[in-house]
Design a protein around this motif. Structure first.
Motif, PDB file in Angstrom:
ATOM      1  N   VAL A  12      47.027  42.620  47.497  1.00  0.00           N
ATOM      2  CA  VAL A  12      46.858  43.813  48.327  1.00  0.00           C
ATOM      3  C   VAL A  12      45.599  43.678  49.184  1.00  0.00           C
ATOM      4  CG1 VAL A  12      46.495  46.302  48.330  1.00  0.00           C
ATOM      5  CG2 VAL A  12      48.110  45.307  46.740  1.00  0.00           C
ATOM      6  N   GLY A  13      44.507  43.254  48.553  1.00  0.00           N
ATOM      7  CA  GLY A  13      43.260  43.059  49.301  1.00  0.00           C
ATOM      8  C   GLY A  13      43.448  42.072  50.429  1.00  0.00           C
ATOM      9  N   PHE A  14      44.143  40.980  50.129  1.00  0.00           N
ATOM     10  CA  PHE A  14      44.410  39.948  51.122  1.00  0.00           C
ATOM     11  C   PHE A  14      45.208  40.510  52.295  1.00  0.00           C
ATOM     12  CE2 PHE A  14      47.499  36.751  52.610  1.00  0.00           C
ATOM     13  CZ  PHE A  14      46.636  35.812  53.131  1.00  0.00           C
TER      14      PHE A  14
ATOM     15  N   GLN B 164      49.554  48.576  41.309  1.00  0.00           N
ATOM     16  CA  GLN B 164      49.128  49.200  40.060  1.00  0.00           C
ATOM     17  C   GLN B 164      50.278  49.292  39.066  1.00  0.00           C
ATOM     18  OE1 GLN B 164      47.839  53.254  40.300  1.00  0.00           O
ATOM     19  NE2 GLN B 164      46.543  53.086  38.485  1.00  0.00           N
TER      20      GLN B 164
ATOM     21  N   PRO C 199      45.368  53.571  50.788  1.00  0.00           N
ATOM     22  CA  PRO C 199      45.548  53.445  49.337  1.00  0.00           C
ATOM     23  C   PRO C 199      45.253  54.744  48.585  1.00  0.00           C
ATOM     24  CG  PRO C 199      44.402  51.523  50.151  1.00  0.00           C
ATOM     25  CD  PRO C 199      44.503  52.486  51.297  1.00  0.00           C
TER      26      PRO C 199
ATOM     27  N   PHE D  42      45.355  43.590  53.310  1.00  0.00           N
ATOM     28  CA  PHE D  42      44.496  44.478  54.101  1.00  0.00           C
ATOM     29  C   PHE D  42      43.592  43.672  55.016  1.00  0.00           C
ATOM     30  CE2 PHE D  42      45.697  48.033  51.419  1.00  0.00           C
ATOM     31  CZ  PHE D  42      45.715  49.037  52.360  1.00  0.00           C
ATOM     32  N   LEU D  43      43.029  42.601  54.463  1.00  0.00           N
ATOM     33  CA  LEU D  43      42.114  41.768  55.233  1.00  0.00           C
ATOM     34  C   LEU D  43      42.837  41.132  56.418  1.00  0.00           C
ATOM     35  CD1 LEU D  43      39.152  40.957  54.961  1.00  0.00           C
ATOM     36  CD2 LEU D  43      39.896  38.877  53.808  1.00  0.00           C
TER      37      LEU D  43
ATOM     38  N   PHE E 146      46.425  42.290  36.518  1.00  0.00           N
ATOM     39  CA  PHE E 146      46.017  42.967  37.753  1.00  0.00           C
ATOM     40  C   PHE E 146      45.494  41.978  38.786  1.00  0.00           C
ATOM     41  CE2 PHE E 146      45.994  46.693  35.012  1.00  0.00           C
ATOM     42  CZ  PHE E 146      46.476  47.672  35.861  1.00  0.00           C
ATOM     43  N   LEU E 147      45.065  40.810  38.299  1.00  0.00           N
ATOM     44  CA  LEU E 147      44.401  39.848  39.194  1.00  0.00           C
ATOM     45  C   LEU E 147      45.232  39.556  40.434  1.00  0.00           C
ATOM     46  CD1 LEU E 147      42.219  37.749  39.907  1.00  0.00           C
ATOM     47  CD2 LEU E 147      43.348  36.145  38.373  1.00  0.00           C
TER      48      LEU E 147
ATOM     49  N   LEU F 236      49.049  49.572  47.239  1.00  0.00           N
ATOM     50  CA  LEU F 236      48.211  49.589  46.039  1.00  0.00           C
ATOM     51  C   LEU F 236      48.937  50.243  44.858  1.00  0.00           C
ATOM     52  CD1 LEU F 236      45.359  48.754  45.051  1.00  0.00           C
ATOM     53  CD2 LEU F 236      44.696  51.130  45.362  1.00  0.00           C
TER      54      LEU F 236
ATOM     55  N   VAL G  93      46.436  42.944  42.705  1.00  0.00           N
ATOM     56  CA  VAL G  93      45.339  43.599  43.432  1.00  0.00           C
ATOM     57  C   VAL G  93      44.757  42.661  44.490  1.00  0.00           C
ATOM     58  CG1 VAL G  93      43.068  44.674  43.231  1.00  0.00           C
ATOM     59  CG2 VAL G  93      44.809  45.169  41.534  1.00  0.00           C
ATOM     60  N   THR G  94      44.659  41.375  44.149  1.00  0.00           N
ATOM     61  CA  THR G  94      44.136  40.422  45.129  1.00  0.00           C
ATOM     62  C   THR G  94      45.074  40.312  46.328  1.00  0.00           C
ATOM     63  OG1 THR G  94      43.222  39.204  43.270  1.00  0.00           O
ATOM     64  CG2 THR G  94      43.180  38.099  45.394  1.00  0.00           C
TER      65      THR G  94
END
Lengths: 222, 222
Positions: free
Chosen positions: B187-189, B171, B156, B191-192, B180-181, B167, B184-185
């Motif tokens: 993207v985090g998901f 953005q 990122p 990655f996880l 953004f909720l 990311l 961004v969530t």
């Protein structure tokens, strides 16, 4: 080239206090979290262990920058209080590096020989006494190199607050770059920035090495 | 702000379309770090002192400064596309970490192996190629695998130099829609979901290959 040091360097250094503050805030939070989460992961209670593991894996499994975006752009709309960019950046740094450092704490606690725990039990020490007087002092010594490395990573990680417009050194350098578009100026700006980070990280590296040496004094090795 | 499923489903395809860039950058940077890391290790072991000192100095400098700043430096100093810049900078940054892994592997090969190959009249190059490296590399493969995941989570950063990875896309969506909720969530998901199973697989490999030299190194990001 490298003739504008008198102009560029002071401008970048105006961001130094933000960088240092973000580092200190992140470090205090990270190491508090690391101790709590690290010990929680060695707990006998399944619930405690599972909660700590989920926390750690969540923050290790996603990316620091993604977390920073979450804290900076999403949290303000969810939280009932105001979230400043400094708080958002500090939280992301603290949670992320705290999750990594908790593994160092956990590894260190687990690496204290089982016999030490048994000896403490035979001396009729309470659980808390055992942890405080026997396990943690020994684990601390094992943690030091890992914690030192983690701190250096944390310092480097502070540069990411640039993305959430916190006026750290990287951010200041970016402003400078916008105003000085000649290629040689841009190279100059980022050279100073790299050197400044290096100079700040140096004492951290030396301190880590010194602590490592101190901690191994008077310890018999097999 | 509450989670809006409809919006999430709407932006999901857009974000996942950038996953190729994210993975491409990871793989490119990883290949660079594996190759360059080995070169750095061998150079640091050179018997020509000035060379090994110079390389050691460069390695320490790269390790102690933020990859983001290195990214800016190279991006503004050289005329390369953002993707190539990103892959090279991340690759070189993590080559310095990878070279430590190789070093731990090489140091775990007993000195008698050198003596034995000398007795067989092997040249230095032959010794490295036929005796030392085949014994040094396999035990550290899990550690090398860790750095694949580390690199993946660092991609990122490349959004800072306008590489359109996940990311950056999130953005863009966020600044267009003021939401953004969800992006961004997501993207985090992602990655996880991608990094956690890989981390588990590497831990399994590590466990299966037993207590290996270097595998107990503390404070290493996984």
């Amino acid at each position: 080239m490298f003739t504008n040091i008198g102009e560029f360097l002071p401008f970048i250094l105006q961001g130094l206090s933000t960088t240092v503050q973000a580092f200190l805030f992140g470090a205090v939070l990270a190491y508090s979290i690391a101790i709590v989460a690290g010990l929680a992961r060695t707990s006998k209670l399944v619930v405690v262990r599972v909660v700590a593991t989920i926390f750690v894996e969540l923050f290790r499994g996603t990316s620091l920058l993604v977390q920073m975006f979450f804290f900076a752009f999403v949290l303000p709309s969810l939280a009932p209080f105001t979230v400043s960019t400094f708080l958002a950046g500090g939280l992301a740094l603290g949670f992320n590096y705290g999750a990594y450092a908790s593994e160092v704490v956990r590894g260190a606690v687990l690496s204290v020989p089982e016999g030490q725990k048994e000896a403490a039990i035979s001396l009729n020490m309470s659980k808390i006494q055992r942890m405080r007087l026997i396990i943690l002092p020994q684990a601390f010594r094992i943690m030091l190199p890992g914690i030192g490395n983690n701190s250096i990573e944390l310092l480097k990680g502070t540069s990411l607050v640039y993305f959430i417009s916190l006026a750290d050194m990287t951010y200041r350098a970016d402003i400078l770059r916008g105003a000085n578009t000649a290629l040689s100026d841009q190279i100059e700006i980022y050279t100073y920035l790299l050197l400044t980070y290096f100079v700040i990280a140096l004492p951290l590296v030396l301190l880590t090495r010194w602590l490592e040496k101190q901690a191994s004094k008077g310890v018999s090795t097999a | 702000m509450t989670w809006d499923w409809e919006f999430a489903f709407e932006v999901f395809p857009e974000i996942i379309s950038a996953i190729g860039i994210t993975i491409g950058a990871t793989v490119a940077a990883y290949l660079i770090s594996l190759t360059l890391g080995l070169v750095l290790t061998l150079l640091r072991r050179s018997s020509f002192k000035p060379l090994s000192l110079l390389v050691a100095g460069i390695v320490e400098f790269i390790r102690m400064t933020p990859p983001l700043v290195q990214l800016f430096f190279v991006y503004f100093a050289f005329d390369m596309t953002p993707f190539v810049t990103g892959a090279i900078v991340l690759g070189v940054h993590y080559a310095t970490y990878v070279s430590e892994v190789y070093r731990s592997g090489i140091e775990s090969v007993p000195a008698s192996q050198w003596e034995a190959s000398k007795a067989l009249n092997f040249s230095t190059a032959q010794t490295w190629q036929k005796v030392v490296l085949p014994q040094a590399i396999p035990p550290v493969i899990p550690m090398l695998g860790n750095y694949l995941i580390v690199l993946f989570k660092e991609t990122p950063l490349l959004s800072g130099i306008y590489v359109l990875e996940m990311l950056a896309v999130a953005q863009m969506i966020g600044s267009d829609t003021y939401r953004f909720l969800e992006p961004v969530t997501i993207v985090g998901f992602l990655f996880l979901v991608l990094s956690y199973p890989s981390a588990l697989f590497i831990r399994y490999l590590e466990k299966r290959s037993g207590q290996l030299p270097g595998s107990s190194e503390k404070g290493v990001k996984t």
